[in-house]
Design a protein around this motif. Structure first.
Motif, PDB file in Angstrom:
ATOM      1  N   PHE A 123     -15.752  -3.978  16.075  1.00  0.00           N
ATOM      2  CA  PHE A 123     -15.487  -4.118  14.346  1.00  0.00           C
ATOM      3  C   PHE A 123     -15.231  -5.679  14.327  1.00  0.00           C
ATOM      4  CE2 PHE A 123     -12.361  -4.920  11.045  1.00  0.00           C
ATOM      5  CZ  PHE A 123     -13.062  -4.423   9.854  1.00  0.00           C
ATOM      6  N   ARG A 174      -9.645  -4.387   3.986  1.00  0.00           N
ATOM      7  CA  ARG A 174      -8.691  -3.372   4.592  1.00  0.00           C
ATOM      8  C   ARG A 174      -9.335  -2.244   4.527  1.00  0.00           C
ATOM      9  NH1 ARG A 174      -2.960  -4.315   1.577  1.00  0.00           N
ATOM     10  NH2 ARG A 174      -2.271  -6.117   2.302  1.00  0.00           N
ATOM     11  N   THR A 177     -11.663  -2.021   7.596  1.00  0.00           N
ATOM     12  CA  THR A 177     -10.819  -1.770   9.065  1.00  0.00           C
ATOM     13  C   THR A 177     -10.408  -0.483   8.910  1.00  0.00           C
ATOM     14  OG1 THR A 177     -10.061  -4.152   8.547  1.00  0.00           O
ATOM     15  CG2 THR A 177      -8.875  -2.665  10.107  1.00  0.00           C
ATOM     16  N   VAL A 194     -12.076  -5.471  18.745  1.00  0.00           N
ATOM     17  CA  VAL A 194     -11.660  -5.677  17.347  1.00  0.00           C
ATOM     18  C   VAL A 194     -11.607  -7.186  17.045  1.00  0.00           C
ATOM     19  CG1 VAL A 194      -9.703  -5.335  15.565  1.00  0.00           C
ATOM     20  CG2 VAL A 194     -10.474  -3.424  17.093  1.00  0.00           C
ATOM     21  N   THR A 205      -5.791  -6.095  10.546  1.00  0.00           N
ATOM     22  CA  THR A 205      -6.086  -5.643  11.796  1.00  0.00           C
ATOM     23  C   THR A 205      -4.873  -5.590  12.850  1.00  0.00           C
ATOM     24  OG1 THR A 205      -6.821  -7.581  12.831  1.00  0.00           O
ATOM     25  CG2 THR A 205      -8.614  -6.319  11.810  1.00  0.00           C
TER      26      THR A 205
END
Length: 577
Positions: A123, A174, A177, A194, A205
């Protein structure tokens, strides 16, 4: 300036069944992941309504609030989406913060672990061309179909669980995520790398409770309105991802910020280690080949090796290199990270790492494009060093003129005057400024739409950049103000046969800027039809002749990852597929 012209792991069975039930209950009109009328672009356009990162930054500047409460607000969103915080523990997360090189470090780490046969999730932010780049499985962006499926499932779930005490939707970052966590859990990755969005301590995160290991890349000044105006304040924010008992690694930092990271780790009871240099790890073996160019990538690679090595050690993975005795000592009251033999998997992972838009070179006929999303003073210094080294190693044309062009934009609270001053010694013949919009038309890809700024705002910013460039030219022209050019990596660069000047242009979009720079000579870039006529502007007209006749054109694209992404979209159409 008033006269300046602008040229145009496993998922719980109960949760899985719950999500499937939601999809069934939505009926034909709500089953957007499979409905023929709900395309990937529909999902992206809906996502864009959740407020962009730029909007969040502007909002945060003017609102007083408790940042810890903002982080804790992420928990209800997670619960409403069907997950508990404890569920994230199963993702075996590697969490990375820092100012410079977060994405590159994560890319190195992910590629090393994938070379061991592990299924990886990654991510990152921001995206360059398509938003699905932010959520990757085994190094590849998830497919448009998969993105669409997970987007609508999460979107409708949040819509159906809102009540009077809840906001309907989380903001853009958000939401992505949350979506990444769901994708990684459902797709059963072995681990997830991440990358922190902004800061660390209060980044969404940081809802992750038990990562396997944490890393902090090189620190610098950025996002000062949110993180503070000194490196020490920023270091405190970046160290906010440290967790009790969870090892963390960092690279060599200036003394002040390093002391803050050390103290932060001690307060949290987090074992923090300083990475040895890549040269120390290479000792006794062949030199490493990195897939990402630039001397600054060696620090990122050294950190990635430590993160990957610890994760493999924690996972009791077989075939790890033996630990080596270290003669190195650290005066910073931090233990040195372990020394170990580099395995073939580690070497191949570093060699095969790809991370577009960072020290990337594209050769298109007579044009060579140098793309780097540097947007802080320290990353721009690294970018300039890399660019000048690339030029020193180039093959010079046997006849004809070489032309250097800067294509630049900056956004947010960055100081463009500082960045442009660092770029001045590169001796550009032309400086071109444009917004991060690929096209003037609003019918372009939804992935790169930004509803949080107006055209007037971004064009005024470009005119400001042009004004700063003009001031640098005035300083150069005035003997009393002239300064010795910054030395290159191998000493002062010899004067250019065509000294750089204040020649600068502002275009209304990336496509128009590229049309002028390429003059129809790039074999891949296809300008829009009908083509723009720049002959009315004297500099554009004379510059067009120079570019049309040049034997080689070197174009540095920098200042913003979003600008780099827009250029890549036009120069590498395959990235849109």
């Amino acid at each position: 300036m008033k006269s300046a012209k602008i040229l145009a792991t496993t998922w719980p069975v109960a949760e899985k069944l719950q999500w499937e039930a939601i999809m069934e209950q939505q009926g034909p009109s709500r089953q957007s992941p499979w409905a023929k009328t709900a395309s990937f672009q529909d999902a992206v356009r809906t996502l864009n309504t959740l407020q962009s990162n730029a909007g969040y930054l502007e909002q945060a500047k003017h609102q007083q609030g408790n940042p810890q409460a903002q982080l804790e607000a992420m928990v209800p969103y997670l619960v409403r989406s069907g997950l508990q915080v404890e569920d994230l523990d199963r993702l075996n997360i590697i969490h990375v913060s820092g100012t410079k090189g977060k994405g590159s470090t994560c890319a190195f780490t992910e590629r090393i672990l994938r070379s061991y046969g592990l299924k990886t999730g990654f991510f990152s932010s921001p995206h360059l061309v398509q938003v699905r780049e932010r959520i990757r499985i085994n190094g590849q962006p998830i497919s448009p179909e998969l993105f669409t499926k997970y987007f609508w499932c999460l979107y409708h779930r949040l819509e159906e669980t809102k009540d009077g005490s809840h906001l309907s939707m989380p903001t853009y970052f958000r939401f992505l995520t949350l979506m990444a966590f769901h994708v990684f859990l459902q797709e059963k990755v072995d681990l997830a790398v991440v990358e922190v969005g902004i800061g660390g301590a209060y980044d969404c995160t940081n809802i992750v409770r038990k990562p396997v290991v944490c890393g902090v890349t090189s620190l610098g000044i950025d996002h000062t309105s949110l993180l503070g105006d000194t490196m020490e304040k920023i270091a405190w924010q970046k160290g906010g991802i440290f967790k009790r008992g969870i090892p963390a690694f960092t690279v060599l930092q200036p003394d002040g910020p390093l002391a803050v990271l050390r103290d932060r780790a001690r307060q949290i009871s987090c074992p923090l280690y300083l990475c040895p240099s890549l040269e120390a790890l290479e000792e006794g073996g062949p030199p490493l080949t990195l897939g990402l160019a630039g001397k600054h990538q060696r620090s990122n690679a050294a950190l990635a090796l430590q993160l990957a090595h610890y994760w493999l050690q924690w996972h009791n993975h077989q075939g790890l290199g033996e630990l080596k005795a270290s003669r190195l000592r650290t005066p910073w009251q931090l233990p040195l990270a372990p020394m170990f033999q580099l395995t073939s998997h580690m070497r191949h992972g570093l060699r095969d790492t790809e991370w577009p838009g960072r020290t990337q070179v594209l050769r298109h006929g007579p044009l060579t494009w140098y793309l780097d999303g540097a947007h802080t003073s320290s990353s721009m210094q690294a970018c300039v060093c890399w660019f000048r080294l690339e030029l020193q190693g180039r093959e010079r044309p046997s006849h004809g003129r070489e032309v250097r062009v800067l294509l630049f934009n900056s956004t947010g609270d960055r100081d463009p005057a500082v960045l442009l001053k660092l770029l001045w010694p590169c001796q550009f013949d032309y400086a071109v400024f444009c917004p991060n919009m690929t096209e003037m038309s609003s019918t372009g890809s939804a992935d790169q739409q930004n509803f949080m700024v107006t055209l007037d705002q971004v064009l005024l910013r470009c005119l400001t950049h042009q004004q700063h460039w003009g001031h640098l030219a005035e300083e150069q022209a005035c003997p009393a103000l002239r300064r010795t050019p910054s030395p290159g990596p191998d000493g002062p660069e010899p004067p250019s046969p065509h000294p750089h000047s204040a020649s600068s242009l502002v275009f209304s979009c990336i496509s128009h800027a590229l049309q002028w720079i390429t003059q129809g000579r790039d074999p891949i870039f296809q300008p829009p039809s009908p083509a723009q006529d720049f002959s009315a502007h004297p500099l554009a007209g004379s510059g067009a002749s120079v570019l049309h006749e040049a034997a080689a054109i070197h174009v540095l694209v920098t200042g913003s990852l979003h600008l780099v992404g827009g250029v890549l979209k036009l120069l590498e159409p395959s990235l849109c597929q």
